[in-house]
Design an enzyme around this catalytic site. Structure first.
Site, mmCIF file in Angstrom:
data_model
loop_
_atom_site.group_PDB
_atom_site.id
_atom_site.type_symbol
_atom_site.label_atom_id
_atom_site.label_comp_id
_atom_site.label_asym_id
_atom_site.label_seq_id
_atom_site.Cartn_x
_atom_site.Cartn_y
_atom_site.Cartn_z
ATOM 1 C CE LYS A 101 77.955 19.545 12.069
ATOM 2 N NZ LYS A 101 79.592 19.054 11.967
ATOM 3 C CE LYS A 161 48.212 19.068 -5.889
ATOM 4 N NZ LYS A 161 49.431 18.487 -6.372
ATOM 5 C CG ASP A 219 53.666 20.760 0.336
ATOM 6 O OD1 ASP A 219 53.325 21.855 0.101
ATOM 7 O OD2 ASP A 219 53.655 19.790 -0.297
ATOM 8 C CG ASN A 246 61.705 20.400 -3.920
ATOM 9 O OD1 ASN A 246 62.232 20.931 -4.691
ATOM 10 N ND2 ASN A 246 61.087 21.135 -3.099
HETATM 11 N N1 CTP Z 1 52.580 25.527 -3.690
HETATM 12 C C1 CTP Z 1 52.655 26.722 -2.924
HETATM 13 N N2 CTP Z 1 52.744 26.791 -1.804
HETATM 14 C C2 CTP Z 1 52.953 25.567 -1.115
HETATM 15 C C3 CTP Z 1 52.985 24.647 -1.953
HETATM 16 C C4 CTP Z 1 52.752 24.479 -3.246
HETATM 17 O O1 CTP Z 1 52.387 28.069 -3.620
HETATM 18 N N3 CTP Z 1 53.410 25.705 0.405
HETATM 19 C C5 CTP Z 1 52.226 25.895 -5.132
HETATM 20 C C6 CTP Z 1 53.228 25.466 -6.082
HETATM 21 O O2 CTP Z 1 54.021 26.434 -6.659
HETATM 22 C C7 CTP Z 1 52.315 24.680 -7.482
HETATM 23 C C8 CTP Z 1 51.090 24.091 -6.714
HETATM 24 O O3 CTP Z 1 51.220 25.028 -5.431
HETATM 25 O O4 CTP Z 1 52.149 25.589 -8.220
HETATM 26 C C9 CTP Z 1 50.774 22.894 -6.456
HETATM 27 O O5 CTP Z 1 52.031 22.361 -5.701
HETATM 28 P P1 CTP Z 1 51.836 20.766 -5.127
HETATM 29 O O6 CTP Z 1 52.902 20.523 -4.079
HETATM 30 O O7 CTP Z 1 51.860 19.762 -6.242
HETATM 31 O O8 CTP Z 1 50.420 20.798 -4.662
HETATM 32 P P2 CTP Z 1 50.029 20.838 -3.110
HETATM 33 O O9 CTP Z 1 48.696 21.486 -3.021
HETATM 34 O O10 CTP Z 1 51.139 21.075 -2.066
HETATM 35 O O11 CTP Z 1 49.382 19.202 -2.889
HETATM 36 P P3 CTP Z 1 50.182 17.877 -2.482
HETATM 37 O O12 CTP Z 1 51.547 18.101 -1.925
HETATM 38 O O13 CTP Z 1 49.288 17.285 -1.571
HETATM 39 O O14 CTP Z 1 50.012 17.132 -3.765
#
Ligand code: CTP
Length: 411
Positions: free
Chosen positions: A287, A335, A277, A208
């Site tokens: 490859k 969250k 995620d 990302n």
């Molecule tokens: N985070 C984490 N591990 C993951 C995804 C996110 O620890 N696999 C943590 C990030 O470091 C951040 C928080 O969760 O502090 C929120 O991340 P975000 O991606 O905004 O939220 P999600 O709960 O993953 O929700 P969504 O992607 O559905 O918005």
């Protein structure tokens, strides 16, 4: 911040004296006030006029010269200084200070000041390793003088080793640390930063836009405030901060393992990383060559690190981030609750100047007690301090909370 701070810069006679011009420019850029003292030997390497032009004030070279800087007329330099920096510092000046000599304007100022004194030695490697110099440095360190270890590399005398003046950003950072009150001393802060990389063959990955800047700013700000900081970082283009335990990782799984390994010793956990995620379900060992059609990538869920930390939180303070493009506050709040956080930093990345890649941010700091603090556009370093102020408030309120009395029981 160096803004508004009064720095007295002492320059002594070494080849690195020319770098003090750049150092002065950097301080002025950061809106610090600089007064320069040069020893007689320093003026053989660089002219006082250069430093006068850059600092905007006459340079002090002679104890007995008539005063030309009328601002200074009745305030001694020793009292004026918030900090005294000697850069470069020769073996001679270190020896003089260690011996209690005060026979020129720099040594008298150093002897008379109550401000911290930071000494940056720069000299030939054999001189730096000389037992007398080493003993002088140990003696001064024991007396509370601060030193930076010289940089390693090729020296002006063509020898190689430790003897170079530390890099300018490192000297600036050291001064920032010295001048910051240590209100987080005793805290062990674990920060995650940057993106994660999820490979699907040896040369490709999904990731990302996270630059890591917010997490690094938090780690540096916490270090300046006296915390012991561990920074677990995904791949970024940022330089590794000094005086911080740095653990580089690549994937979300690596990051999860590193966080769990270091969780026990942490008192505060700040999860600024943009963890992917999802990861590709299969990782090809070789490859993937292109065929005639498209390529389907099957993804599977990565561990939710903050959710796991939230479950094992104990007395730790847990700070998370919410990157959103809509319904910022509601999404962030839910969250925070779901993942057992104490604070969530809500980041609307649709705003100009906020989020990924920028040096600035616009955030809302939402705490579990329902308070929302709107933090307008400011540098990520300033934003980091606002977040840490909130962490500090929680620490203080827990420390001052009255101990529960045992409940009165009817017999
Ligand atoms: N985070 C984490 N591990 C993951 C995804 C996110 O620890 N696999 C943590 C990030 O470091 C951040 C928080 O969760 O502090 C929120 O991340 P975000 O991606 O905004 O939220 P999600 O709960 O993953 O929700 P969504 O992607 O559905 O918005």
């Amino acid at each position: 911040m160096l803004k508004g701070k009064k720095i007295v810069l002492g320059i002594t006679g070494g080849i690195a004296a020319y770098k003090s011009a750049e150092l002065t420019r950097e301080f002025i850029k950061k809106e610090a006030f600089v007064r320069v003292i040069m020893t007689k030997n320093a003026t053989e390497f660089i002219t006082p006029l250069t430093l006068q032009t850059l600092s905007g004030h006459p340079v002090f070279t002679d104890m007995y010269a008539p005063l030309t800087d009328f601002d200074m007329a009745h305030i001694s330099l020793a009292e004026y200084a918030d900090v005294i920096l000697i850069a470069p510092a020769t073996a001679n000046i270190i020896g003089k200070i260690a011996s209690g000599l005060a026979d020129d304007i720099l040594t008298t100022t150093v002897m008379a000041t109550k401000a911290p004194v930071l000494i940056c030695p720069a000299m030939n490697v054999n001189m730096y390793n000389n037992a007398v110099v080493k003993e002088n440095i140990s003696r001064l360190t024991a007396l509370g003088y601060l030193f930076m270890v010289p940089g390693y590399g090729e020296l002006a005398c063509k020898a190689e080793g430790y003897g170079r003046l530390p890099e300018i950003p490192d000297i600036v950072e050291e001064l920032e640390s010295i001048l910051t009150p240590k209100d987080l001393k005793g805290e062990k802060i674990l920060v995650t930063a940057g993106p994660t990389r999820e490979p699907f063959d040896p040369v490709r990955y999904i990731t990302n836009y996270s630059s890591g800047k917010m997490g690094y700013a938090l780690a540096i700000a916490a270090k300046r405030r006296g915390a012991h900081v561990t920074l677990i970082s995904g791949p970024t283009a940022l330089s590794t901060p000094r005086d911080i335990k740095f653990i580089p990782v690549a994937s979300a799984v690596d990051m999860r393992d590193a966080v769990m390994e270091h969780l026990d010793s942490a008192t505060v956990v700040i999860k600024a990383a943009a963890v992917a995620d999802y990861r590709p379900s299969l990782r090809s060992a070789s490859k993937i060559k292109k065929g005639g059609g498209g390529l389907d990538l099957q993804l599977e869920r990565n561990p939710d690190i903050i959710l796991e930390v939230g479950r094992k939180k104990g007395n730790r303070i847990l700070v998370g981030f919410a990157v959103e493009t809509e319904n910022l506050v509601e999404n962030a709040r839910s969250k925070m609750k779901k993942k057992n956080m104490d604070i969530i930093v809500a980041n609307d990345v649709t705003k100009k100047g906020a989020g990924f890649g920028y040096d600035t941010n616009i955030i809302k700091i939402i705490s579990a007690d329902g308070k929302i603090e709107n933090v307008p556009l400011m540098s990520k370093m300033a934003v980091a301090d606002r977040i840490l102020d909130r962490v500090k408030k929680i620490i203080t309120s827990r420390q001052s909370a009255p101990r529960r009395r045992p409940a009165f029981r009817d017999r």
